[in-house]
Design a protein around this motif. Structure first.
Motif, PDB file in Angstrom:
ATOM      1  N   PRO A 195       0.812  -1.216   0.000  1.00  0.00           N
ATOM      2  CA  PRO A 195       0.000   0.000   0.000  1.00  0.00           C
ATOM      3  C   PRO A 195       0.845   1.265   0.000  1.00  0.00           C
ATOM      4  CG  PRO A 195       0.219  -0.824   2.207  1.00  0.00           C
ATOM      5  CD  PRO A 195       0.951  -1.796   1.334  1.00  0.00           C
TER       6      PRO A 195
ATOM      7  N   THR B  51      -5.452  -3.114  -2.636  1.00  0.00           N
ATOM      8  CA  THR B  51      -4.616  -1.957  -2.976  1.00  0.00           C
ATOM      9  C   THR B  51      -4.631  -0.900  -1.857  1.00  0.00           C
ATOM     10  OG1 THR B  51      -6.353  -0.746  -4.169  1.00  0.00           O
ATOM     11  CG2 THR B  51      -5.046  -2.313  -5.447  1.00  0.00           C
ATOM     12  N   ALA B  52      -5.445  -1.132  -0.810  1.00  0.00           N
ATOM     13  CA  ALA B  52      -5.551  -0.148   0.283  1.00  0.00           C
ATOM     14  C   ALA B  52      -4.621  -0.516   1.434  1.00  0.00           C
ATOM     15  CB  ALA B  52      -6.987  -0.107   0.785  1.00  0.00           C
ATOM     16  N   GLY B  53      -4.277   0.481   2.277  1.00  0.00           N
ATOM     17  CA  GLY B  53      -3.432   0.232   3.439  1.00  0.00           C
ATOM     18  C   GLY B  53      -4.131  -0.654   4.465  1.00  0.00           C
TER      19      GLY B  53
END
Ligand code: ADP
Length: 454
Positions: free
Chosen positions: A323, A334-336
């Motif tokens: 991320p 795809t996100a933290g």
């Protein structure tokens, strides 16, 4: 009990000649096992109560250099001792070494016998206690990713780390045929760790040549960090014993994906998972929303604890599954932060920032500190983000260099309040030193780029 060997069982294993050696270990700033090998009789007779180590154990770098600038110890203070106090509940057999058991220690001040605040195990214990005050326990799981190589550690060191041959030849994500070729190492890793009382779930191929992931069943936070540390150590020793090597470096090759250590988290009250609310959106409770809002709000503050070296930041690249932005998503890699197990009893949040080089005690402590602050301040969670988050210009970035994360750590009011100035100042010095050492290096890239052309 977190281990699988009681003191009485150790005594009887010593009598029968089953166990002759006890590894008495503490965990250093880098998350490594350090300590001594005791004859089992000495351990039974006396050293199970305490032993000692130089107090530089929490003030050295990866190379065991002794940088200045730590308040806890120095040449001027004469590098005295810490007490290593075995935590007998962590005692376990070490099935991959003959006749050997292991125990983890807490580090205590030599004079007062009080816990050393800068010790990674102690730092995590403090956050677990804060959470307990609120009435909760944290269940956590840290995934371990790493690369296996054909050559031994020695061969690679002698080649200047130039001839690195991953043990398999193509992307092996979920690949059974490819991972069969690695069973010589991975089967003993799973079975020996399981026999050591570490609840192995599975191993799988990861998305590169020679890349493996090891999953351990979630456990109470301190056990989770102990499991991670012992498992990482075991993977290295088992590979070494077979003349192979392994790296937990987050990015060993510019064109290959990096290795991470994602952290799964849920809070419980006794046997009740309190992140769950059947009537809440995605099955999430208000408590979970506050906790996650804290994780997101303070992600920059604690990034250093998830990515402590120069190399750690080479992993954070667009389109790499690592991320770069502090938003959350529902099952989107795809996100933290990724919501997992939505709508089920296992609803939990996965933080994807951590690299395979993180110290799991420090990483979990920092995540808990941020989540606790979210609960205390009833922080509001923004709606989830979808799509390709690398391209989402509105989402905040995490610090992209060691230099930047050192500054966000230094100025974190939240972490200073949660962990204490003595702890944060200590780890800021650790971060600064790593950068200072790197700044002295002249890299291959600089030479190749500029030697003729500059
Ligand atoms: P994925 O492969 O999608 O990341 P897994 O199903 O392999 O997810 O689970 C990843 C980790 O999450 C495992 O180590 C598992 O033990 C852990 N886990 C499962 N349930 C919980 C929970 N309620 N709290 C914390 N960790 C959990």
């Amino acid at each position: 009990m977190a281990g699988n060997l009681t003191f009485d069982e150790l005594k009887s294993a010593a009598r029968s000649g089953d166990i002759d050696t006890v590894l008495v270990c503490c965990v250093d700033m880098q998350g490594r096992l350090m300590g001594k090998r005791f004859h089992v009789q000495n351990f039974i007779d006396s050293s199970h109560q305490e032993t000692h180590c130089c107090n530089y154990m929490l003030a050295t770098d990866l190379e065991m250099a002794t940088p200045d600038g730590y308040a806890t110890t120095s040449w001027r203070a004469g590098y005295g001792d810490y007490v290593m106090k075995p935590d007998l509940s962590t005692m376990r057999r070490v099935p991959w070494l003959d006749g050997t058991a292991m125990v983890l220690c807490d580090l205590l001040d030599h004079k007062t016998h009080k816990p050393v605040p800068q010790s990674p195990r102690q730092i995590l214990k403090v956050q677990i206690a804060r959470l307990k005050e609120l009435g909760y326990e944290a269940m956590m799981a840290t995934e371990l990713e790493f690369f296996l190589f054909e050559q031994s550690f020695r061969e690679l060191a002698q080649s200047g780390y130039r001839e690195l041959t991953p043990i398999s030849a193509y992307n092996e994500d979920y690949h059974i045929l490819q991972t069969t070729k690695e069973e010589g190492i991975m089967r003993p890793v799973r079975n020996h760790l399981f026999a050591a009382g570490i609840p192995i779930e599975n191993s799988k191929g990861e998305a590169e040549t020679g890349q493996e992931e090891l999953n351990i069943r979630y456990a109470e936070a301190l056990d989770c960090a102990d499991h991670h540390t012992i498992a990482k150590h075991a993977v290295k020793e088992i590979a070494w014993a077979q003349g192979r090597s392994v790296t937990f470096l987050p990015k060993w090759h510019p064109k290959k994906v990096g290795s991470s250590s994602h952290v799964h988290m849920s809070l419980w009250s006794g046997k009740t998972p309190v992140f769950r609310d059947e009537s809440g959106e995605y099955g999430m409770s208000e408590l979970m929303r506050h906790f996650m809002a804290g994780l997101i709000e303070y992600a920059s503050d604690y990034t250093w604890f998830m990515a402590p070296y120069v190399n750690s930041y080479k992993r954070f690249m667009k389109g790499s599954f690592a991320p770069t932005r502090t938003v959350w998503s529902v099952d989107n890699r795809t996100a933290g932060f990724r919501l997992c197990g939505e709508g089920s009893k296992a609803v939990r949040v996965e933080c994807r920032i951590g690299g395979s080089d993180m110290n799991p005690y420090l990483a979990q402590a920092a995540l808990l500190a941020a989540g606790i602050r979210g609960i205390e301040d009833k922080l509001k969670l923004a709606p989830p983000t979808g799509g390709d988050i690398y391209e989402n210009a509105e989402a905040r970035h995490i610090p992209s260099t060691l230099r930047a994360s050192t500054e966000t750590l230094r100025s974190s009011k939240m972490l200073r309040e949660a962990m204490g100035d003595d702890v944060i100042d200590h780890y800021v010095r650790c971060a600064e030193w790593e950068q200072e050492e790197f700044d002295k290096a002249v890299t291959d890239w600089e030479i190749a780029r500029g030697f003729e052309r500059a």
